[in-house]
Design a protein around this motif. Structure first.
Motif, PDB file in Angstrom:
ATOM      1  N   GLN A  55       0.817  -1.219   0.000  1.00 52.44           N
ATOM      2  CA  GLN A  55       0.000   0.000   0.000  1.00 52.44           C
ATOM      3  C   GLN A  55       0.852   1.271   0.000  1.00 52.44           C
ATOM      4  O   GLN A  55       0.469   2.287  -0.567  1.00 52.44           O
ATOM      5  CB  GLN A  55      -0.953   0.011   1.209  1.00 52.44           C
ATOM      6  CG  GLN A  55      -0.250   0.180   2.566  1.00 52.44           C
ATOM      7  CD  GLN A  55      -1.213   0.033   3.731  1.00 52.44           C
ATOM      8  OE1 GLN A  55      -1.818  -1.020   3.919  1.00 52.44           O
ATOM      9  NE2 GLN A  55      -1.330   1.075   4.516  1.00 52.44           N
ATOM     10  N   TYR A  57       3.790   1.691  -1.424  1.00 55.04           N
ATOM     11  CA  TYR A  57       4.320   1.902  -2.768  1.00 55.04           C
ATOM     12  C   TYR A  57       3.215   2.411  -3.693  1.00 55.04           C
ATOM     13  O   TYR A  57       3.425   3.298  -4.522  1.00 55.04           O
ATOM     14  CB  TYR A  57       4.925   0.606  -3.328  1.00 55.04           C
ATOM     15  CG  TYR A  57       6.257   0.255  -2.697  1.00 55.04           C
ATOM     16  CD1 TYR A  57       6.322  -0.667  -1.650  1.00 55.04           C
ATOM     17  CD2 TYR A  57       7.432   0.861  -3.126  1.00 55.04           C
ATOM     18  CE1 TYR A  57       7.539  -0.969  -1.060  1.00 55.04           C
ATOM     19  CE2 TYR A  57       8.643   0.555  -2.544  1.00 55.04           C
ATOM     20  CZ  TYR A  57       8.695  -0.354  -1.510  1.00 55.04           C
ATOM     21  OH  TYR A  57       9.880  -0.669  -0.916  1.00 55.04           O
ATOM     22  N   ALA A  58       2.023   1.830  -3.521  1.00 56.15           N
ATOM     23  CA  ALA A  58       0.885   2.260  -4.337  1.00 56.15           C
ATOM     24  C   ALA A  58       0.589   3.732  -4.089  1.00 56.15           C
ATOM     25  O   ALA A  58       0.387   4.514  -5.022  1.00 56.15           O
ATOM     26  CB  ALA A  58      -0.334   1.405  -4.014  1.00 56.15           C
ATOM     27  N   LYS A  59       0.589   4.110  -2.798  1.00 55.54           N
ATOM     28  CA  LYS A  59       0.291   5.506  -2.457  1.00 55.54           C
ATOM     29  C   LYS A  59       1.394   6.418  -3.011  1.00 55.54           C
ATOM     30  O   LYS A  59       1.126   7.494  -3.546  1.00 55.54           O
ATOM     31  CB  LYS A  59       0.225   5.618  -0.937  1.00 55.54           C
ATOM     32  CG  LYS A  59      -0.277   6.946  -0.427  1.00 55.54           C
ATOM     33  CD  LYS A  59      -0.429   6.876   1.083  1.00 55.54           C
ATOM     34  CE  LYS A  59      -0.845   8.214   1.641  1.00 55.54           C
ATOM     35  NZ  LYS A  59      -0.937   8.168   3.111  1.00 55.54           N
ATOM     36  N   LEU A  61       3.454   5.902  -5.572  1.00 55.47           N
ATOM     37  CA  LEU A  61       3.535   6.001  -7.024  1.00 55.47           C
ATOM     38  C   LEU A  61       2.262   6.548  -7.656  1.00 55.47           C
ATOM     39  O   LEU A  61       2.321   7.210  -8.688  1.00 55.47           O
ATOM     40  CB  LEU A  61       3.865   4.620  -7.609  1.00 55.47           C
ATOM     41  CG  LEU A  61       5.243   4.071  -7.203  1.00 55.47           C
ATOM     42  CD1 LEU A  61       5.425   2.631  -7.651  1.00 55.47           C
ATOM     43  CD2 LEU A  61       6.362   4.931  -7.760  1.00 55.47           C
ATOM     44  N   ASP A  62       1.100   6.260  -7.035  1.00 55.52           N
ATOM     45  CA  ASP A  62      -0.152   6.685  -7.655  1.00 55.52           C
ATOM     46  C   ASP A  62      -0.649   8.014  -7.114  1.00 55.52           C
ATOM     47  O   ASP A  62      -1.252   8.784  -7.849  1.00 55.52           O
ATOM     48  CB  ASP A  62      -1.246   5.612  -7.427  1.00 55.52           C
ATOM     49  CG  ASP A  62      -0.907   4.328  -8.154  1.00 55.52           C
ATOM     50  OD1 ASP A  62      -1.395   3.249  -7.760  1.00 55.52           O
ATOM     51  OD2 ASP A  62      -0.108   4.409  -9.120  1.00 55.52           O
ATOM     52  N   ALA A  63      -0.451   8.251  -5.838  1.00 53.14           N
ATOM     53  CA  ALA A  63      -1.102   9.402  -5.211  1.00 53.14           C
ATOM     54  C   ALA A  63      -0.123  10.512  -4.856  1.00 53.14           C
ATOM     55  O   ALA A  63      -0.452  11.397  -4.086  1.00 53.14           O
ATOM     56  CB  ALA A  63      -1.867   8.941  -3.975  1.00 53.14           C
ATOM     57  N   SER A  64       1.100  10.447  -5.359  1.00 53.39           N
ATOM     58  CA  SER A  64       2.034  11.542  -5.090  1.00 53.39           C
ATOM     59  C   SER A  64       2.845  11.816  -6.344  1.00 53.39           C
ATOM     60  O   SER A  64       2.749  11.087  -7.326  1.00 53.39           O
ATOM     61  CB  SER A  64       2.964  11.191  -3.929  1.00 53.39           C
ATOM     62  OG  SER A  64       3.955  10.274  -4.370  1.00 53.39           O
ATOM     63  N   PRO A  67       6.967   9.718  -8.628  1.00 58.88           N
ATOM     64  CA  PRO A  67       7.525   9.274  -9.918  1.00 58.88           C
ATOM     65  C   PRO A  67       8.146  10.420 -10.705  1.00 58.88           C
ATOM     66  O   PRO A  67       9.184  10.238 -11.360  1.00 58.88           O
ATOM     67  CB  PRO A  67       6.315   8.681 -10.654  1.00 58.88           C
ATOM     68  CG  PRO A  67       5.384   8.284  -9.570  1.00 58.88           C
ATOM     69  CD  PRO A  67       5.577   9.303  -8.482  1.00 58.88           C
ATOM     70  N   THR A  68       7.535  11.592 -10.617  1.00 60.28           N
ATOM     71  CA  THR A  68       8.094  12.758 -11.320  1.00 60.28           C
ATOM     72  C   THR A  68       9.449  13.136 -10.724  1.00 60.28           C
ATOM     73  O   THR A  68      10.408  13.436 -11.451  1.00 60.28           O
ATOM     74  CB  THR A  68       7.145  13.964 -11.214  1.00 60.28           C
ATOM     75  OG1 THR A  68       5.858  13.564 -11.671  1.00 60.28           O
ATOM     76  CG2 THR A  68       7.649  15.133 -12.032  1.00 60.28           C
TER      77      THR A  68
END
Lengths: 275, 357
Positions: A55, A57-59, A61-64, A67-68
């Motif tokens: 969870q 990693y998901a948060k 990569l997806d919600a922050s 990655p940028t």
């Protein structure tokens, strides 16, 4: 060399001690990034995880914007290391082989760049880049990181060049090779471990650089990992799972690089030191 | 084919004069060997000819063209280094083809010339190997091959056999001599080994302290050295140089040496009475008898198989070498022997080493 049993035991214990000293923090970070939040903050810490979750990693990569930040750091890191190598090799050759006034003095003077903490030159550098219109531009970070990596890189490359027998260059001169060809076709292939060492050094310096990244970059979408990630943590209070996941991902590129060229890096360090 | 001329060539490193006023003419097709002790300037002179060291004074000409300031490649010379200087990351074919690549030749022509040269040096089966996979002799041949493919005006060899074992050295010496005969090329060869000089050279240039002591054919230097240094350097074992005094005796000289006298007929002017001189005699011109005229104590006998040498000490402590028969008993060691110099083969040098007769 035959060692006695007590000596071997002492050696093993010492190695184990340093292995734990260096390895345990890494294990803590990585294992913690896969634990459920309640296990992370449990009163009794667990060395072996009792839970498993993605969870964090998901948060991340997806919600922050992590990655940028990762991509920006990769761009700046790779560009800085390539530029450092491209500049350090000919500069080192010039210091090593060419005759010009004040050569030795200049060679020593370039290391003076490390005499001053970065914060002292922060404001003048900001002013310089502001005049050039490079504030909030990744190019500014590439230039700064390369500038601070270059002196040591030149110093290290010169040591590597000194291990190449002079006969090889003279043979190439007799064969009709001009200086740039000698550098490119004869010397560079022979100092690849040194080039790997310089490249890795420049990449790691850039990857972990915080001070100039925090001042020269203003937009969130141009931030690098150290600065951007600090913002994420501050924004969401202390989300330990997110923190550990981000730290784990931040280690990854360096680990990959070392797994690919780490042997060259180590031999490069020692080759340059011992003739 | 072009002559190579050195006029007044001088090289200084700071206050040290490594090469001093060297005048030399090397004829096309000649094998000239620079020989001398360590530090005599022979390698420096070779590097100056190659263009790897600039001259301080003087001029270098190749075929009448002044090349003093020319880059190495512009002189048309090829060099074989003591360490071979093979590019370790390139194959044998790439090493030999590199100079041709620098000349801008087409790949097909480079490949053809490399293959042809490799075949003359028995390297055709090793073209895809790297230098580290070759023996010392093979690496030496690759280094020579890299020079041959260029078809240079002259070949420069800087102590090419120093890194080889004794047996291989003899073998490669013969190969170099064969190459010289086959290619009919000008070769300048540097060595500290006077045996290499004697066996390879058309002419030998003996250097000391940056200066030329003598230039000449090997046997000319052997039989007719210009000074005591050349006399002692050329020939193994070295020439005996016995401290003596010269006294006139009519049209002859009495050369008084420790323990006796040697009659001597000088070809030139006589030295003054009582002049300090050195009597030079090769070991093969010093016989051993049971007693006088020159008593000496035998120190050791070296039996080399084909020849034996006796080392004896004269009354003043001077060590003298004589070529002896195999049959000379080992019990001669420690005992008194008589040395009989052949006056007709003797040479005379003054106290400073200059040849006077």
């Amino acid at each position: 060399m035959r060692r006695s049993l007590p000596l071997r035991l002492l050696l093993a214990v010492t190695i184990l001690f340093f292995l734990l000293l260096i390895g345990l923090p890494f294990w803590w970070v990585i294992s913690g990034s896969f634990k459920l939040p309640q296990e992370i903050i449990a009163r009794e810490p667990t060395l072996v995880p009792h839970s498993f979750t993605l969870q964090h990693y998901a948060k991340l990569l997806d919600a922050s914007a992590y990655p940028t930040y990762l991509l920006n750091s990769l761009i700046v890191g790779l560009a800085s290391s390539v530029l450092t190598v491209l500049l350090a090799v000919p500069a080192a050759y010039a210091f090593f082989r060419m005759e010009f006034p004040f050569r030795e003095g200049m060679y020593r003077a370039i290391l003076l760049a490390y005499a001053f903490p970065g914060v002292i030159v922060l404001i003048p550098i900001y002013g310089l880049f502001a005049q050039l219109g490079l504030v909030d531009n990744l190019l500014a970070l590439i230039i700064v990181n390369t500038t601070f990596a270059l002196p040591f890189s030149i110093w290290m490359m010169r040591s590597f060049l000194a291990t190449i027998p002079r006969d090889l260059e003279e043979a190439a001169r007799m064969d009709g090779a001009p200086t740039p060809v000698i550098l490119r076709r004869i010397l560079v292939p022979l100092i690849l471990p040194g080039i790997a060492a310089v490249g890795v050094f420049a990449f790691i310096s850039s990857w972990t650089e915080y001070l100039f990244a925090s001042v020269l970059i203003l937009s969130d979408d141009k931030r690098t990992v150290p600065v951007g990630f600090a913002g994420i943590i501050g924004q969401y209070q202390i989300d330990w799972g997110l923190l550990l996941a981000g730290a784990s991902l931040a280690i990854l590129p360096v680990v990959i690089i070392f797994s690919l060229i780490g042997r060259s890096f180590v031999s490069g360090l020692t080759d340059g030191a011992v003739k | 084919m072009k002559n190579l001329t050195l006029r007044g060539v001088t090289k200084r490193f700071g206050a040290t004069e490594a090469v001093s006023q060297v005048d030399l003419e090397i004829l096309a097709g000649e094998m000239v060997v620079f020989v001398g002790p360590s530090g005599c300037g022979k390698s420096t002179l070779l590097r100056i000819i190659a263009g790897l060291e600039p001259v301080t004074e003087g001029q270098i000409e190749i075929g009448g063209r002044n090349v003093t300031q020319a880059e190495p490649v512009e002189r048309g010379l090829a060099m074989v280094f003591q360490s071979y200087a093979l590019y370790p990351h390139m194959t044998v074919a790439e090493n030999m083809g590199f100079p041709l690549e620098m000349q801008g030749l087409a790949k097909e022509e480079i490949a053809a010339r490399v293959r042809a040269t490799a075949e003359t040096l028995q390297l055709q089966d090793h073209l895809d190997r790297k230098p580290r996979a070759l023996s010392g002799g093979q690496r030496q041949r690759v280094a020579i091959g890299r020079a041959i493919v260029r078809n240079p005006v002259a070949f420069l060899f800087d102590e090419p056999l120093s890194n080889l074992d004794a047996e291989l050295r003899v073998q490669m010496r013969l190969e170099i001599a064969r190459l010289h005969r086959d290619l009919k090329a000008t070769m300048i060869y540097v060595t500290h080994d006077q045996v290499e000089a004697m066996t390879l050279a058309d002419r030998i240039v003996v250097l000391r302290g940056g200066r030329i002591e003598q230039v000449g054919a090997p046997l000319e230097l052997y039989d007719n050295p210009a000074n005591a240094f050349v006399a002692g350097f050329i020939g193994s074992p070295r020439m005996n140089l016995i401290p003596a005094t010269a006294w006139r005796d009519g049209d002859r000289l009495r050369i008084v040496v420790p323990g006796g006298e040697v009659p001597f007929r000088p070809a030139g002017p006589m030295p003054p009475d009582g002049a300090a001189v050195q009597l030079g005699l090769r070991p093969e011109h010093m016989a051993v008898t049971g007693g006088v005229p020159l008593p000496a104590i035998c120190e050791t006998i070296e039996r080399l198989g084909a020849v034996s040498y006796l080392y004896a000490r004269l009354a003043d402590g001077t060590t003298v070498t004589a070529q002896v028969d195999h049959g000379l008993a080992a019990t001669a060691i420690g005992g008194q022997v008589g040395l009989a110099p052949d006056p007709s083969k003797a040479l005379l040098f003054d106290a400073s080493g200059r040849r006077i007769a």
